[in-house]
Design an enzyme around this catalytic site. Sequence first.
Site, PDB file in Angstrom:
ATOM      1  N   HIS A   1      -2.904   0.558  -8.341  1.00 37.83           N
ATOM      2  CA  HIS A   1      -3.821   1.483  -8.999  1.00 37.83           C
ATOM      3  C   HIS A   1      -4.548   0.756 -10.125  1.00 37.83           C
ATOM      4  O   HIS A   1      -3.965  -0.033 -10.843  1.00 37.83           O
ATOM      5  CB  HIS A   1      -3.035   2.679  -9.540  1.00 37.83           C
ATOM      6  CG  HIS A   1      -3.921   3.763 -10.075  1.00 37.83           C
ATOM      7  ND1 HIS A   1      -4.394   3.744 -11.360  1.00 37.83           N
ATOM      8  CD2 HIS A   1      -4.434   4.859  -9.496  1.00 37.83           C
ATOM      9  CE1 HIS A   1      -5.153   4.819 -11.547  1.00 37.83           C
ATOM     10  NE2 HIS A   1      -5.200   5.504 -10.440  1.00 37.83           N
TER      11      HIS A   1
ATOM     12  N   LEU B   1      -2.597   9.844  -3.747  1.00 41.72           N
ATOM     13  CA  LEU B   1      -2.858   8.405  -3.751  1.00 41.72           C
ATOM     14  C   LEU B   1      -2.509   7.753  -5.080  1.00 41.72           C
ATOM     15  O   LEU B   1      -1.941   6.673  -5.129  1.00 41.72           O
ATOM     16  CB  LEU B   1      -4.336   8.131  -3.419  1.00 41.72           C
ATOM     17  CG  LEU B   1      -4.695   6.640  -3.307  1.00 41.72           C
ATOM     18  CD1 LEU B   1      -3.859   5.949  -2.257  1.00 41.72           C
ATOM     19  CD2 LEU B   1      -6.165   6.462  -3.017  1.00 41.72           C
ATOM     20  N   ASP B   2      -2.806   8.453  -6.185  1.00 39.69           N
ATOM     21  CA  ASP B   2      -2.625   7.817  -7.484  1.00 39.69           C
ATOM     22  C   ASP B   2      -1.365   8.284  -8.195  1.00 39.69           C
ATOM     23  O   ASP B   2      -1.215   8.083  -9.396  1.00 39.69           O
ATOM     24  CB  ASP B   2      -3.858   8.058  -8.366  1.00 39.69           C
ATOM     25  CG  ASP B   2      -5.046   7.289  -7.825  1.00 39.69           C
ATOM     26  OD1 ASP B   2      -4.838   6.412  -6.984  1.00 39.69           O
ATOM     27  OD2 ASP B   2      -6.166   7.587  -8.234  1.00 39.69           O
ATOM     28  N   GLU B   3      -0.492   8.924  -7.481  1.00 37.97           N
ATOM     29  CA  GLU B   3       0.790   9.303  -8.060  1.00 37.97           C
ATOM     30  C   GLU B   3       1.891   8.554  -7.323  1.00 37.97           C
ATOM     31  O   GLU B   3       1.617   7.676  -6.515  1.00 37.97           O
ATOM     32  CB  GLU B   3       0.996  10.820  -7.946  1.00 37.97           C
ATOM     33  CG  GLU B   3       0.016  11.629  -8.760  1.00 37.97           C
ATOM     34  CD  GLU B   3       0.303  11.556 -10.248  1.00 37.97           C
ATOM     35  OE1 GLU B   3       1.484  11.388 -10.603  1.00 37.97           O
ATOM     36  OE2 GLU B   3      -0.636  11.648 -11.046  1.00 37.97           O
TER      37      GLU B   3
END
Lengths: 280, 280, 280, 280
Positions: A188, A223-225
């Site tokens: 990320h 997606l970003d966790e």
Amino acid sequence: MNQPTYVLLIDCPDRTGLVHNITGVIYRQGLNITANQEFVEHEQERFFMRTTFSGAVDETLMLKKIRKVLPPGAWVRLTPKRRKKIVLLVTKEQHCLGDLLVRHQFDELNADIAAVIGNHDTLEKFTHQFGVNFHLVSHEGLSREQHEAALQEVIRRYHPEYLVLAKYMRILSPEFVAQHPNRIVNIHHSFLPAFVGASPYRQAYERGVKIIGATAHFVNNDLDEGPIIVQNVIPVDHTYSVRDMIQTGKDVEKISLARALKMVFEDKVLVHGNKTIIFD
Amino acid sequence: MNQPTYVLLIDCPDRTGLVHNITGVIYRQGLNITANQEFVEHEQERFFMRTTFSGAVDETLMLKKIRKVLPPGAWVRLTPKRRKKIVLLVTKEQHCLGDLLVRHQFDELNADIAAVIGNHDTLEKFTHQFGVNFHLVSHEGLSREQHEAALQEVIRRYHPEYLVLAKYMRILSPEFVAQHPNRIVNIHHSFLPAFVGASPYRQAYERGVKIIGATAHFVNNDLDEGPIIVQNVIPVDHTYSVRDMIQTGKDVEKISLARALKMVFEDKVLVHGNKTIIFD
Amino acid sequence: MNQPTYVLLIDCPDRTGLVHNITGVIYRQGLNITANQEFVEHEQERFFMRTTFSGAVDETLMLKKIRKVLPPGAWVRLTPKRRKKIVLLVTKEQHCLGDLLVRHQFDELNADIAAVIGNHDTLEKFTHQFGVNFHLVSHEGLSREQHEAALQEVIRRYHPEYLVLAKYMRILSPEFVAQHPNRIVNIHHSFLPAFVGASPYRQAYERGVKIIGATAHFVNNDLDEGPIIVQNVIPVDHTYSVRDMIQTGKDVEKISLARALKMVFEDKVLVHGNKTIIFD
Amino acid sequence: MNQPTYVLLIDCPDRTGLVHNITGVIYRQGLNITANQEFVEHEQERFFMRTTFSGAVDETLMLKKIRKVLPPGAWVRLTPKRRKKIVLLVTKEQHCLGDLLVRHQFDELNADIAAVIGNHDTLEKFTHQFGVNFHLVSHEGLSREQHEAALQEVIRRYHPEYLVLAKYMRILSPEFVAQHPNRIVNIHHSFLPAFVGASPYRQAYERGVKIIGATAHFVNNDLDEGPIIVQNVIPVDHTYSVRDMIQTGKDVEKISLARALKMVFEDKVLVHGNKTIIFD
């Protein structure tokens, strides 16, 4: 004769005597423990353990014996220590892919890159330079469902143990992710929590941040966790343009991803809920 | 005879010849430039400059001459290089206050702590150990307006150049802040952006972050916003309890605040919009 | 029409009015200064300056005019802002070479790698994968003098502005170095000062160090001495084997070398004696 | 009833079944293991273990039982988890002392500072501000032997478990050190290896280093040698004067010493030969 080495990972409710009983099982099989780490999380009284041992083992029997000394609901994994087979997903940016391909070529990744899949063909030639398979699976004209079915079709050919999102810029559906639980690693472009939405570096620039970071993590739903494996930072200052920040971000991304993968491929990372326990 | 030293700070639209013309003013006064730094921000074509020079100066005349060679709307500050007079605001936590009081006692802060104001009396005895004035200005039974009026009444007695919020845990009103523009420095318990709301370390723990950070910044409107001066981090891992994270957070907070204050008190920090330009 | 941009570097004894006079020369030519940084080193009263400006320039005339306003013994360099032409020297290790070749292929290096020269052929195929020339200049059976003559012969064909020792493991003679003053950048496997002699990581391991570092520096006389450009570190602990430390060392080496080269190729690094002044 | 907690530390040759047998001893006493970490050093096949458990224990009996399952030559320590009693030695610099006294006053040190001993009286008043005993033991007119005898006389009154050299600037004799094996913690003004001899920051400045570091370590024979506990760094650049480097050095020293002491006082640091194993 060189004995095979195994990694045993355990995640279960804590109770008295666990270490003694687990090591007893290994010990009585005449196996040699070469490393052993435990950690008890005291808020939920949860027990985590990573043990490596060498010797000839009947894996099924061994697992059965170990489960017998564990509380109900225990999660156990026993794997021979070996190079992982992986597939990379990319879009257009090369910095993480390049770093991984170079490490791969010189055998520093503890993994075999079976293939690279791109939703654009930007990195096809570059991947081929390293003698690695590249598959273009374009999303053009496809629904997300169709595109992911096409991805899965290619992935399945290789039976990878891990998927690595090396700057893959498409959101994956919960259904796709659910088929690879704790088996997808993403990099990320910032810390988590972080600037959300488009142009995060533009936002970071506007805000005048003094540090640029990156987060390597498992992908669960979002997606970003997902559980964080590695976070790194590099300092920046007011002389950095948005472009300089982007370049700095790329450097910290590729280093962070490589460090995370090293630990994951050595079976040093346990996932519990939304957190990782890392036995490094 | 030892000549006085001055710091000249300029923030104005960029245009050709600025450095030449500004240094020309100084040069023609027979003054000696001892340091000079400029920075042009190219997105807004904005010019920033910090110059130190030594010599006897008529400050008003000097400012007038300098303004003449600058575009309209220029911001200029000319200050003799000297120790700043400051007032600290605290609540109950001692780590930042303790660090600043020790530095102050051994003259490493480039500032005089004229007084410490607490909204609790927790740190009164501790402050007195260092021979520094402590004022209790309790917020109990007062409206925010009344409490801030009481604070201002005490602050005014000391004519401080800067207010330092050394873990002052009350929100300041925009009206209060507006009376000290770019003159209030705060230390925030995390990066910005960050976990918002109560118990940030609890949230960080739940999220399994691998890095703990702190942000020293000027206060504009919002307590946790405003131009960032310093951001620092210390790595943590899964063995850190919430309590360990809090302790780590304190260490990075006190170091970050001290570094930020050092630069601010040496007039090395310019503020433009929501960003800082630091001539370090 | 897009105007050319120039970088002007100056290193001379400090004296009053230098900035004013230098910028005056540029200003009177109708040129536009886009960045300007000076630094006065007070121990030796030495003045350093980096200025970028845009516009059409007669370089010889410009230099002459600038020299006129400088004290005797001033060092001046005026160069158009452009990609540098470089040659890399390698031996057997690929991590720095790989990182630079990937950056080069995607045009992130601000330089053209004209060729790679190896004293072994280990990295020949790898270099060719990137479409870059590789020359084997073996030292087998040659005196150092003969080997360096052979190197120079190959280097001369390319007229490089910089030589980069990307893990080139042979000592260069003072005579060779003297032909490329402040034009050779090396990456050193540790801090300086550091463990000397063979097997530095073995020594670091034995000593139980908690940090692994790398130093990118210009080469003057001695391979491991010379003005430092970048130093970076990564933390390690007792679980790191010698092999882990070597791998960590490689990561910090490649990042440090790339950061140093970026600044050097943008003409941001001035050398004075055994130190660098970096206008970043 | 709150059960006492114990820390068990073991350092012995590795052999099969150690973890199983050791935890068996604890388990059969009906004690509850709350944390357990082992590490096998494979070069020397050495086994290290740290275990914490709670419950009522006959310490002598327990140690006897544990020794029975260990190989000959094992080193074992069993200590109740409790605040350590310590004595600090200082000379004239206050930054480390101040940091420790503030932490001590607010009970963050996990140790009681029984007394501070100085070979100068510079820090006497400062120590007294915190209500802590200060003893002046001047070295003036004394041989090293006589001075150390005087130190020991004062130290003995307090029966400290650890001595902390908080910028104590005198060399201690091997005889003195031998009386406190692995019980003296020092903070060193640089990395090890480092600039040796007088004025290390002057040397660092001349060399143009880009990083300033500090090393906290146990003292064995030589003041600046001994097993490393913590190493930290802070970046610097060419704008730092010698004085700035000294100030930066102080900041990194005090943070490094405090982190090292925290781990030592929680019995997390094992010493083997010239290295530490840290179970953090």
